[in-house]
Design an enzyme around this catalytic site. Sequence first.
Site, mmCIF file in Angstrom:
data_model
loop_
_atom_site.group_PDB
_atom_site.id
_atom_site.type_symbol
_atom_site.label_atom_id
_atom_site.label_comp_id
_atom_site.label_asym_id
_atom_site.label_seq_id
_atom_site.Cartn_x
_atom_site.Cartn_y
_atom_site.Cartn_z
ATOM 1 N N GLU A 176 -65.883 40.777 57.801
ATOM 2 C CA GLU A 176 -67.098 41.576 57.997
ATOM 3 C C GLU A 176 -66.839 42.881 57.250
ATOM 4 O OE1 GLU A 176 -69.835 40.647 59.382
ATOM 5 O OE2 GLU A 176 -69.415 39.165 60.945
ATOM 6 N N HIS A 207 -69.025 38.497 54.798
ATOM 7 C CA HIS A 207 -70.197 38.836 55.611
ATOM 8 C C HIS A 207 -70.368 40.342 55.709
ATOM 9 C CE1 HIS A 207 -71.066 34.808 57.355
ATOM 10 N NE2 HIS A 207 -69.800 34.614 57.014
ATOM 11 N N HIS A 212 -74.308 32.917 54.754
ATOM 12 C CA HIS A 212 -75.752 32.689 54.860
ATOM 13 C C HIS A 212 -76.290 32.000 53.612
ATOM 14 C CE1 HIS A 212 -75.499 34.783 58.634
ATOM 15 N NE2 HIS A 212 -74.778 35.695 58.008
#
Length: 191
Positions: free
Chosen positions: A156, A84, A10
Amino acid sequence: MARICLDPGHAGGNIDPGAVNGKTGLQEATVNLTIASQVKKHLVVAGYEVLMTRTKEEQAETDSLEYRCELANNWGADLVVSLHCNSAASEQANGTEIYTTVGETDGDRLATCIINQVTASFSDLQLRADWDDGDPDKEQNFYILRYTDAPAVLLEMAFISNPEEAAKLAGLAWQTEMSRAVARGISDYFV
């Protein structure tokens, strides 16, 4: 020495904060950048060259996945690791998972090296794995995995939407241990 591209997922701030914990306001982009910066420090000390796709809390150009892939490819990265935090509608969703592209690639071995270190460091963190092809990675055609020339994984780390895991993701000690685990996993790949 090997060149490692770290991709803190991001773009941060108002551009693209990623997932946000609805109760605390903790932003995924902030956690990703903090941990990636620590991973970089560990890898540099170990003698690796490291490039990060984002180095500031809010960096507009990194909102483009094409930019991130071109950056890694033009630099000649040997590996790409995208960090992430997961999120789900249910606050009960928990654990860690790692992704590679579909099929058997060197990314699978990198994923196994990293997830082995993460699960060894965090015995309370559930491994969300897909063992159908004999290794723990899940397979998806995420852009960052598909369009980088080097073996790539997307980790993740934990669920920012889970209250317990969000508290850990926000904690310095947890972040430091996660960064060490990821760095050790990357180093294991080259052994």
